[in-house]
Design a protein around this motif. Structure first.
Motif, mmCIF file in Angstrom:
data_model
loop_
_atom_site.group_PDB
_atom_site.id
_atom_site.type_symbol
_atom_site.label_atom_id
_atom_site.label_comp_id
_atom_site.label_asym_id
_atom_site.label_seq_id
_atom_site.Cartn_x
_atom_site.Cartn_y
_atom_site.Cartn_z
ATOM 1 N N ARG A 1 5.174 83.099 36.339
ATOM 2 C CA ARG A 1 4.642 83.164 37.710
ATOM 3 C C ARG A 1 3.140 83.433 37.686
ATOM 4 N NH1 ARG A 1 7.924 86.738 39.494
ATOM 5 N NH2 ARG A 1 6.593 88.542 39.108
ATOM 6 N N SER B 1 5.822 64.971 35.406
ATOM 7 C CA SER B 1 6.602 66.180 35.663
ATOM 8 C C SER B 1 8.069 65.937 35.362
ATOM 9 C CB SER B 1 6.438 66.605 37.120
ATOM 10 O OG SER B 1 7.203 67.767 37.383
ATOM 11 N N GLU C 1 12.192 77.565 34.309
ATOM 12 C CA GLU C 1 12.109 76.107 34.349
ATOM 13 C C GLU C 1 11.931 75.595 35.778
ATOM 14 O OE1 GLU C 1 15.460 74.523 32.218
ATOM 15 O OE2 GLU C 1 14.744 75.294 30.289
ATOM 16 N N SER C 2 12.653 76.178 36.722
ATOM 17 C CA SER C 2 12.535 75.751 38.127
ATOM 18 C C SER C 2 11.118 75.966 38.654
ATOM 19 C CB SER C 2 13.525 76.516 39.009
ATOM 20 O OG SER C 2 14.836 76.157 38.690
ATOM 21 N N ALA C 3 10.521 77.108 38.319
ATOM 22 C CA ALA C 3 9.160 77.394 38.784
ATOM 23 C C ALA C 3 8.172 76.359 38.252
ATOM 24 C CB ALA C 3 8.744 78.801 38.360
ATOM 25 N N THR D 1 15.169 80.235 36.144
ATOM 26 C CA THR D 1 14.064 80.592 37.037
ATOM 27 C C THR D 1 12.737 80.075 36.486
ATOM 28 O OG1 THR D 1 15.207 82.564 37.831
ATOM 29 C CG2 THR D 1 12.816 82.546 38.057
ATOM 30 N N LEU E 1 8.840 73.252 37.246
ATOM 31 C CA LEU E 1 9.109 71.946 37.862
ATOM 32 C C LEU E 1 8.658 71.909 39.320
ATOM 33 C CD1 LEU E 1 12.594 71.229 36.266
ATOM 34 C CD2 LEU E 1 10.394 70.176 35.667
ATOM 35 N N GLU E 2 8.873 72.996 40.048
ATOM 36 C CA GLU E 2 8.433 73.041 41.450
ATOM 37 C C GLU E 2 6.917 72.929 41.571
ATOM 38 O OE1 GLU E 2 10.129 76.568 43.232
ATOM 39 O OE2 GLU E 2 12.170 75.841 42.819
ATOM 40 N N ALA E 3 6.200 73.363 40.539
ATOM 41 C CA ALA E 3 4.740 73.265 40.529
ATOM 42 C C ALA E 3 4.264 71.899 40.021
ATOM 43 C CB ALA E 3 4.151 74.380 39.672
ATOM 44 N N GLY E 4 5.208 70.998 39.733
ATOM 45 C CA GLY E 4 4.842 69.678 39.226
ATOM 46 C C GLY E 4 4.559 69.656 37.739
#
Length: 195
Positions: free
Chosen positions: A100, A185, A135-137, A133, A139-142
């Motif tokens: 983060r 991404s 990996e998702s963060a 969590t 990917l969500e940031a591109g």
């Protein structure tokens, strides 16, 4: 390309720095240990001594370098494989809070790309949520998630005998990572080719 590499003195980071420099990139190598700054300089990169858990200092360091890409190769693992089970909470913190903070710093710097290390094997019991969590963060940031097999070769837990699959020779993992700097991404699995 200007690359901010967090984890520049780790088992893969020490291989990435010279490869990135050789490929013509400008690299800032981050370490939390002041005594390792000289290693980063000797490899041709700009040393940055910073703790990923100090968001203000981290943001200042990343923004100051103005990277095109931020690469997250941080882990918090012991040198001794036998002590690995007791390091789970510290490594999970790197995957959650550390990720983060790096993503926030990359966004503040206007970095267009973000690559982050993850694992290609099933995580130990109780650690799956932190990996998801993390990996998702990314990917969500591109960004790009690099799911490495277990490292083996010089300087790893498995120097002479490869672990069970999924696995990847450490030098191959570093070379493959450099080839993925401009990957779109998504999730990329980095493992040895089956023989």
């Amino acid at each position: 390309m200007r690359i901010f590499l967090a984890g520049a003195t780790g088992v893969i980071g020490v291989r990435l720095v010279p490869l990135l420099i050789e490929a013509g990139h400008e690299v800032a190598g981050m370490t939390r240990s002041a005594r390792k700054a000289d290693e980063i300089s000797a490899a041709g990169a700009t040393p940055v001594v910073c703790d990923v858990y100090d968001p203000a200092a981290l943001s200042t360091a990343v923004v100051g370098f103005r990277p095109d890409l931020v690469m997250h190769q941080l882990t918090d693992l012991p040198d001794d494989l036998a002590r690995l089970p007791e390091s789970g909470a510290a490594n999970s913190r790197i995957r959650t809070e550390g990720t983060r903070n790096l993503l926030d710093a990359a966004a503040a710097a206007g970095a267009k790309r973000f690559l982050a290390q993850s694992i290609a094997w099933e995580p130990p019991a109780g650690r799956g949520a932190e990996i998801a969590t993390h990996e998702s963060a990314v990917l969500e940031a591109g960004g790009v998630v690099l799911k490495y097999g277990q490292f083996y070769g010089p300087g790893t837990y498995y120097e002479s005998t490869p672990p069970s699959p999924p696995r990847v020779r450490i030098d191959h993992a570093a070379t493959a990572t450099v080839a993925l700097l401009e990957a779109p991404s998504g999730v990329v699995v980095v493992v040895d080719e089956p023989r």
